[in-house]
Structure formats: C-alpha cells, structure tokens
Design an enzyme around this catalytic site. Sequence first.
Site, PDB file in Angstrom:
ATOM      1  N   GLY A  46       0.875  -1.281   0.052  1.00 56.61           N
ATOM      2  CA  GLY A  46       0.004   0.077   0.204  1.00 56.61           C
ATOM      3  C   GLY A  46       0.851   1.428  -0.072  1.00 56.61           C
ATOM      4  CD  GLN A  51       3.537   5.727   2.795  1.00 59.70           C
ATOM      5  OE1 GLN A  51       2.638   5.145   2.450  1.00 59.70           O
ATOM      6  NE2 GLN A  51       4.692   5.145   3.501  1.00 59.70           N
ATOM      7  CB  CYS A  92       5.700   1.971   7.430  1.00 65.61           C
ATOM      8  SG  CYS A  92       5.201   3.448   6.803  1.00 65.61           S
ATOM      9  CG  LEU A  93       6.760   1.219   1.434  1.00 63.74           C
ATOM     10  CD1 LEU A  93       6.078   1.619   0.094  1.00 63.74           C
ATOM     11  CD2 LEU A  93       7.774   0.114   1.025  1.00 63.74           C
ATOM     12  CG  HIS A 134      -0.263   1.138   7.491  1.00 65.10           C
ATOM     13  ND1 HIS A 134       0.746   0.669   8.247  1.00 65.10           N
ATOM     14  CD2 HIS A 134       0.476   1.871   6.514  1.00 65.10           C
ATOM     15  CE1 HIS A 134       2.047   1.250   7.858  1.00 65.10           C
ATOM     16  NE2 HIS A 134       1.781   1.855   7.086  1.00 65.10           N
ATOM     17  CD  GLU A 135      -1.192   2.496   3.086  1.00 70.07           C
ATOM     18  OE1 GLU A 135      -0.613   3.524   3.095  1.00 70.07           O
ATOM     19  OE2 GLU A 135      -0.624   1.327   3.142  1.00 70.07           O
ATOM     20  CG  HIS A 138       0.798   6.628   5.687  1.00 74.51           C
ATOM     21  ND1 HIS A 138       1.747   7.192   6.569  1.00 74.51           N
ATOM     22  CD2 HIS A 138       0.912   5.407   5.316  1.00 74.51           C
ATOM     23  CE1 HIS A 138       2.647   5.703   6.478  1.00 74.51           C
ATOM     24  NE2 HIS A 138       2.135   4.925   6.029  1.00 74.51           N
TER      25      HIS A 138
HETATM   26  O1  GNR Z   1       4.214  -2.692   2.558  1.00 78.29           O
HETATM   27  C1  GNR Z   1       3.648  -2.656   3.519  1.00 78.29           C
HETATM   28  N1  GNR Z   1       3.316  -3.679   4.472  1.00 78.29           N
HETATM   29  C2  GNR Z   1       2.335  -3.687   5.367  1.00 78.29           C
HETATM   30  C3  GNR Z   1       2.539  -4.754   6.339  1.00 78.29           C
HETATM   31  C4  GNR Z   1       1.646  -4.587   7.415  1.00 78.29           C
HETATM   32  C5  GNR Z   1       0.846  -3.753   7.624  1.00 78.29           C
HETATM   33  C6  GNR Z   1       0.774  -2.639   6.872  1.00 78.29           C
HETATM   34  C7  GNR Z   1       1.683  -2.439   5.688  1.00 78.29           C
HETATM   35  S1  GNR Z   1       1.692  -1.142   4.590  1.00 78.29           S
HETATM   36  C8  GNR Z   1       3.100  -1.006   3.892  1.00 78.29           C
HETATM   37  C9  GNR Z   1       3.408  -0.240   2.727  1.00 78.29           C
HETATM   38  C10 GNR Z   1       3.076   1.328   3.559  1.00 78.29           C
HETATM   39  O2  GNR Z   1       3.955   1.652   4.220  1.00 78.29           O
HETATM   40  N2  GNR Z   1       2.068   1.777   3.176  1.00 78.29           N
HETATM   41  O3  GNR Z   1       1.727   3.102   3.889  1.00 78.29           O
HETATM   42 NI    NI Z   2       2.894   2.953   5.663  1.00 79.34          NI
END
Ligand code: GNR
Ligand code: NI
Length: 182
Positions: A46, A51, A92-93, A134-135, A138
């Site tokens: 995601g 980001q 998270c990236l 999670h997104e 952000h």
């Molecule tokens: O790549 C991603 N893996 C992930 C694993 C578990 C819970 C959430 C994520 S999202 C993350 C990519 C990212 O940072 N999205 O904002």
């Molecule tokens: Ni993230």
Amino acid sequence: MNRLEVLHFPDKRLRKIAEPVKKVDNEIKNIIEQMFFTMYEEKGIGLAATQVNIHKRIIVIDVSENKDKKIFLINPEIISLSDDIDTMEEGCLSVPGFYETVSRPKTVKVSSLNYDGKQIEIEANGLLSTCIQHEIDHLNGKLFVDHISSLKRSRIEKKITKLKKEGAVPSRKSTPNYKSAI
Ligand code: GNR
Ligand code: NI
C-alpha cells in the site's frame, strides 16, 4: 514512469493532514498511476499520497499474491469499524526496516470515490483491513509507530536518523516528485 521519492520517519511532512480531492480528473489519475508504480517498485502492499509528499487524500493498495489486484481509494471515509480486534506485524515504507505488532479493528467499512467521481463502499478484513487503516492513518499524519510505546518509537527514530547519516538508508533524489506536490 516516474518513481516518486518516499519520505522517511521522522520527516515532519509525514505529519501533514492531506486535503480532500475536489475532482477526479486526469491530474488525480496520473498521481494514482505514479503511486502504483512507486508502490510496486518499493515492494509495498500500500502507499498513501502523504508518503510521496503529495498531500491529497489518495491511497493505492495491492495485497494480492500476484500483484494484479489494484485498489485505490480517493477521499476514503471510515463508515464503521468492528469491535473485534486483530493483531498484526506491521511495516511501513516510511519506516524502512522496522516491524512492530499493532492492534486494530478486525473489519473496516470505508467509502471512496471511483474514477467516475461516484461514491463506492468497500468492506474488508484481514490484511486488506489492516492496510486500509494503516493508509488512512497516513492521510491524517499518523504512522504505525504512533500505535506502539513511545520508548520503542524514539528508539526507532534514533536508529533511522543514525542509519540515514551513515547513508545506509538510501533516499532517492534522482527523480523530482510530482510537480504540484504541496
Ligand atoms: O508494505 C507494507 N506492508 C504492510 C504490512 C503490514 C501492515 C501494513 C503494511 S503497509 C506497508 C506499505 C506502507 O508503508 N504503506 O503506507
Ligand atoms: Ni505506511
């Protein structure tokens, strides 16, 4: 295709609140395309526009095994969250190399705009539910590390800052980000 630079914690720009998309036009579709490209290149499941320093309420997701099920959300709104809680190891990236357990509602129901500007609804559980929550975090300037203890969070902050100083966390400056990034 343009790979966008992903901001890293504790960059303050990750704390900005993204603005709603006013109209789903070609500019927005272009941003979504670049976000999918960047997400696949970075091997993420995601990516939120925040980001990549684009402060608009846009999310792209693909939790499929074969990376062939694109999901995008524009102006996502949480309609409901379950009382049941799921616990998952999150990464998270924007927090490269760190993984922590986070608890979130198991099921989420969200609304979004589609390419025609029409409102749609998506209900999700499992990894997709976690990813959507999670997104959306952000877009509200929140990171998964805000869900863990402040001690763990400050340790991660110190480590990333140190690694960046040593050049061990590559920051990509090769391609300039989308021009209207705000
Ligand atoms: O790549 C991603 N893996 C992930 C694993 C578990 C819970 C959430 C994520 S999202 C993350 C990519 C990212 O940072 N999205 O904002
Ligand atoms: Ni993230």
